[in-house]
Every structure is written in C-alpha cells, then in structure tokens.
Design a protein around this motif. Structure first.
Motif: not given
Length: 375
Positions: A120-129, A156-166
């Motif tokens: 829920q915390a992640l969803w609530d921050a969906r429009d955060a930078d 279009s989020f930063s890929y520096d926070q991404v652990d894997s990619i589909e």
C-alpha cells in the motif's frame, strides 16, 4: 548439466587481483522453474483465471515457484487484502512469492518479495519522483522489476532502482532486450527475466466467454519460463538468484534452458557462470553454452547467437550429441565486456498450451550475461 559436474579447481592466477569467486563446481544449488508475471481473477482484466487454477496447472507442470502479480490499481493498492489473502493463495509444492504489478502512468513494474510487505505504501507513492520512490523501495526490501519496457506501457522510472527487467514477455514479445542491452552497455548489471503476463484461463465447459479466454492455448503459465539457480528451494533463495543474475529463460518448462559458463584460464575447469562479474587481463577465455533439459528429439541442432556488448559476435550451432557450443574470445583488459547467448530452433511441445510452439517465432532460450571488468 548441473554446475557441480563442471569442475572443482580454483584459478590461482586470477584470484590474486580479482574479487574472490567460488569456482562453478563448488557452488551448490538447484534449478527451479517458474513464472514471474501472472494475473488472477483479482485483476479486473482477467478471464476465468482463479488462483487455484493457476497453481494447479503450475504444480502439474513441475514448476518450483510462482509470482501472481495482480494489478494494484484494480484494488487501490490493497493486494494484501485481495490476492495475498485469497484462501487459494497457497501450495505444498510451489514457492509463492509476494508481489503485484505496480501499474502507474509512468509504466508498469513487478515487485517480488519472500514475505508480505507494505505494498500500500508503494501504491500511495506511485506519483512521487524518483528521489522519494527509490528510498521507499529499499526500505520495503522488495525486488523491483521493470515490465515490458517497450510495450504500450513504457517504463519511465529510473533504471537505477531496478533489479531486473522483463526481456521476454508472453509467448512472443522480446522487444525489452534492446533496452536491456543498452543498460548493460552503460555498466549496469540488471538481471533479464521472463513473464507470461497471462490473464486468461481456459473457459469452463459450456460457459460463454470472450475470445481473450482462449489465450491460454498459446500463452499461459510458463510461456516463457524463468529458471533460477537457487542455493535452496525457499523464497529467499529464489529472490537471491534473481538479484544475482543466476537466471535463464526458456520458451516453456518442457524445452531446454541454456547455461553459460567461462573457463578463465582454459584449464578445463569452469570458473564463472551467468551473473558473475570477473576481471579480464587481455588473455583468451574459453566459454561454453550448454542446453539442459528438453531436446526431446535426439540429434536436434539449435542455432546459437553469441552477443558481445549487445552486438552479434558469433553465430553457430549446437553439437547434436551434447547440446553444447564452445567458443573462445579475449575480453580486453580494462574495458567492460559482457557475453550472453540466445538459442533458436524448433520449440518443444507444451501440453495444455499446445499452440505456443507455433506462435511467437523460434526463440527457444536466452541466457543472462557473464560480465568482465564491471565491478
């Protein structure tokens, strides 16, 4: 072939200047098959896809893990009260990861965790930078994975926070590979994984349904299949394998997966495997790409493409008896270089998803890279 059968000796010459790396033959683990992108009835755009149906199918096909990733925007972020709380969300033989599809205006991502977390915390921050979102992802302790980055919902989020990619979505879409290679060339080590993105189970007998429900006959659980080499068969080990790139992707669980190894000093002992980062000293390295499982037709030869830094470096064929390819190259000293392989040919039949072998081209398997001079 299991990694433990490939040799036991270390590589003394390289151990002095490179980070300590346990030789492949000394690594214990198990290959587990799974699907990391699935939708149940809790996604409002799914059809006839109850969790019990998904799990029963996966158990019958011998899978080791699943992540049922329903759209969080369909339940205003409350996946813990819907998908995870569903009485059907359980199995005696499958590792069930906790996750969801983070479905936002900036693209889609899957989240994976070994235990429940505060989605829920992640969803609530969906429009955060990104400056706000990145610390939250770290605090939640989730594996954050970009979905179908070149689909109609580009990531279009930063890929520096991404652990894997589909990099392989559904039975046919591999457009994410281009994004993946660009990221790898930039020095990022991001795991490539698959996901069926299946929404539709087969319709019940005699029940009227829309055409989408028939998707199951060519795209259902495990088209494609993601394999992880896990230290154990528990959820934390599956996540750890995803984090480290010990991952291979196959067209379905009955077809072959490809494993990529490197013999750094060409002594016949495999020193590195997919996900490893090693040093290059300007000396030749022997590589081996080997198919495991599948190959139901003896003597079948597959086309092998070796990619070096995102470009085709070698095209060859597997040995019909061993299912392997051996090649050599000299990764330059002091330069980043990575190698990965793709396998093309006749896909193995998938019982219950019979049309999948005829749709989506002839990609059979894909490896993750071995990295030189990355860290």
């Amino acid at each position: 072939m299991a990694w433990s059968a490939l040799g036991l000796a270390a590589t003394p010459a390289l151990a002095q200047s490179c980070p300590a790396l346990k030789p492949v033959g000394q690594r214990s683990g198990t290959w587990l098959s799974g699907d990391l992108h699935l939708h149940s009835r809790h996604s409002l755009d799914s059809t006839h896809n109850e969790i019990a149906k998904i799990i029963a199918f996966a158990e019958g096909a011998g899978f080791g893990f699943l992540a049922i990733t329903d759209h969080d925007n369909h339940v205003d972020g409350a996946v813990a009260d819907h998908t995870w709380a569903d009485p059907e969300h359980g199995s005696d033989s499958l590792v069930l990861l906790y996750g969801a599809e983070f479905t936002t205006h900036r693209g889609h991502a899957n989240t994976f965790s070994a235990e429940p977390y505060d989605h829920q915390a992640l969803w609530d921050a969906r429009d955060a930078d990104d400056a706000e979102l990145n610390p939250l992802i770290e605090t939640l302790g989730i594996h954050f994975s970009a979905n179908h980055p070149e689909n109609n919902d580009p990531f279009s989020f930063s890929y520096d926070q991404v652990d894997s990619i589909e990099v392989w979505n559904s039975v046919q879409m591999t457009s994410g590979v281009t994004v993946w290679d660009d990221l790898l060339k930039s020095g990022r080590r991001i795991t490539g994984r698959g996901g069926s993105d299946a929404h539709h189970g087969a319709p019940d007998d005699g029940e009227e349904s829309g055409s989408n429900s028939y998707e199951r006959w060519f795209n259902y659980v495990g088209t494609p299949t993601t394999w992880v080499y896990a230290g154990d068969a528990g959820a934390p080990d599956v996540i750890a394998a995803l984090d480290s790139g010990r991952v291979s992707i196959s067209a379905n669980p009955y077809g072959p997966r490809v494993e990529l190894f490197a013999d750094l000093d060409r002594d016949g002992v495999m020193d590195a495997a997919m996900g490893d980062a090693v040093c290059a000293h300007g000396e030749p390295v022997r590589f081996e790409a080997r198919l495991s499982g599948g190959r139901s037709e003896h003597g079948r030869r597959y086309r092998v493409t070796v990619f070096r830094n995102g470009a085709t470096w070698l095209e060859t064929r597997t040995d019909p008896d061993t299912g392997a390819v051996v090649f050599e190259d000299t990764p330059p000293a002091g330069e980043r270089t990575y190698y990965r392989v793709e396998i093309n040919g006749r896909k193995d039949a998938y019982p219950g998803v019979g049309l999948s072998r005829f749709i989506g081209g002839d990609l059979v398997a894909m490896s993750n890279p071995i990295y030189f001079n990355y860290e």
